[in-house]
Design an enzyme around this catalytic site. Structure first.
Site, mmCIF file in Angstrom:
data_model
loop_
_atom_site.group_PDB
_atom_site.id
_atom_site.type_symbol
_atom_site.label_atom_id
_atom_site.label_comp_id
_atom_site.label_asym_id
_atom_site.label_seq_id
_atom_site.Cartn_x
_atom_site.Cartn_y
_atom_site.Cartn_z
ATOM 1 N N LYS A 1 -14.380 -3.322 -7.059
ATOM 2 C CA LYS A 1 -14.686 -1.530 -7.517
ATOM 3 C C LYS A 1 -14.106 -0.760 -8.303
ATOM 4 C CE LYS A 1 -13.005 -0.347 -2.962
ATOM 5 N NZ LYS A 1 -12.377 0.497 -3.248
ATOM 6 N N LYS B 1 -9.798 -9.580 -10.940
ATOM 7 C CA LYS B 1 -10.222 -9.600 -10.169
ATOM 8 C C LYS B 1 -11.305 -8.582 -9.938
ATOM 9 C CE LYS B 1 -9.391 -9.752 -4.761
ATOM 10 N NZ LYS B 1 -8.724 -10.253 -4.038
ATOM 11 N N LYS C 1 1.177 -1.237 -0.061
ATOM 12 C CA LYS C 1 -0.374 -0.420 -0.118
ATOM 13 C C LYS C 1 0.828 1.004 -0.062
ATOM 14 C CE LYS C 1 -4.591 -1.333 1.964
ATOM 15 N NZ LYS C 1 -5.458 -1.025 2.958
#
Ligand code: TRP
Length: 335
Positions: free
Chosen positions: A202, A199, A116
């Site tokens: 969103k 995948k 991240k």
């Protein structure tokens, strides 16, 4: 709420918009099922959300959306506790104490931070770095015994166990339990409806790649009808899905929704084309997802009601966490 049952579950979900079929089959469906056998505490982790920048208005909306989605999916506030993390100050309080138990060396090994933070690590927030100690506090503030998480959170759970053991040894008390991970091994990874090798996400710019939990029955049926496939018929055995990511994804979704194994689905549909399989899948998806989206959209019309339910959940959560924190403070020497 269930008393002893088989133990106490704690799990958390980030408040992000656009919850989709991947979230449902990967986590939410399992959370619903666990309510029968465990005392369950489910948390919308808004304190974790701000470890990366958030727009306050969007965050406020997302917290309610995720809460509404969980309620609409079947988290029953009569059976389980559902709340958002920032309403229960014990999480942040215990996290601070754990920051003084966990070692830099332990956190330096966390792969999610490395991913991240990316290349610009110097610019990551201290909160992003300390994310796992807050997660440990979430779990241990309730002395949870079981934690359903995805594979990606396994390392954080191992750290939680290390922190529990280190705390116990630092203060010479058998205080915190060692929480068990419940990794959902069988959960098929739900992939994009347009590309079976990436995948379902969103953040994909194309809405056609995912089934949102707010989609109408028509949207759901259309998206499945238009999902990418290949020209072959379905195989009767699992190894026939190799090298056919789109076919494998749709079979995986069918299995996830119906609670059957993929092999079992293939034994029914092997030899059939997508002209037969897709309508069956669409019917199944509409039957399961459309009522959730209808209920979720209804709940979202009344923010005050969602907030009231979250507040009630937070009070129940505090009633468990507060005495545990009081003991922690005694052990540490604050009281
Ligand atoms: N880190 C988890 C995730 O991103 C969310 C989370 C926060 C969590 N606290 C938790 C999960 C405690 C399980 C238990 O998915």
């Amino acid at each position: 709420m269930g008393e002893a049952k088989n133990g106490r579950i704690f799990s958390g979900v980030q408040p992000t918009g656009n919850l989709h079929l991947g979230n449902y089959l990967g986590a939410i469906k399992n959370w619903i099922a666990l309510q029968d056998d465990f005392e369950c505490i489910y948390c919308v982790v808004d304190l974790h959300a701000i470890t990366v920048p958030q727009d306050p208005a969007v965050l406020r909306r997302s917290i309610r959306e995720v809460a509404a989605c969980l309620m609409a999916s079947g988290i029953n506030p009569e059976k389980s506790i559902l709340f958002n993390q920032s309403r229960v100050p014990q999480h942040a309080e215990l996290a601070w104490i754990f920051n003084c138990v966990a070692r830099l060396g332990w956190l330096n090994r966390m792969t999610q931070f490395k991913e991240k933070a990316g290349k610009n690590r110097e610019n990551a927030t201290v909160g992003l770095y300390a994310y796992p100690t807050l997660m440990a506090a979430d779990i241990l503030a309730y002395k949870a015994t079981h934690v359903p998480v995805g594979e990606d959170q396994k390392q954080h759970l191992e750290l939680t166990r290390d922190i529990a053991a280190a705390f116990n040894s630092m203060f010479d008390a058998e205080f915190f339990p060692q929480p068990e991970p419940q990794i959902q091994a069988t959960a098929a990874r739900v992939m994009s409806l347009r590309d079976g090798s990436s995948k379902m996400s969103k953040s994909d710019v194309s809405d056609a790649t995912r089934i949102n939990l707010t989609d109408s029955a028509d949207d759901i049926a259309q998206k499945i009808k238009r999902a990418k496939t290949d020209p072959e018929v379905l195989p009767s055995e699992m190894d026939g899905l190799e090298g056919r990511p789109e076919a494998a994804n749709l079979v995986g979704i069918f299995a996830g929704l119906s609670g059957r194994s993929q092999a079992d689905v293939l034994s029914e549909f092997g030899g059939q084309g997508f002209g037969v399989f897709k309508p069956a899948l669409a019917e199944l998806a509409v039957m399961q997802i459309a009522p959730i989206s209808a209920e979720m959209n209804k709940l979202l019309e009344d923010d005050a009601q969602i907030d009231a339910l979250l507040e009630k959940g937070a009070e129940q959560a505090k009633a468990i966490a507060d005495p545990i924190l009081a003991e922690v403070k005694k052990l540490v020497g604050f009281a």
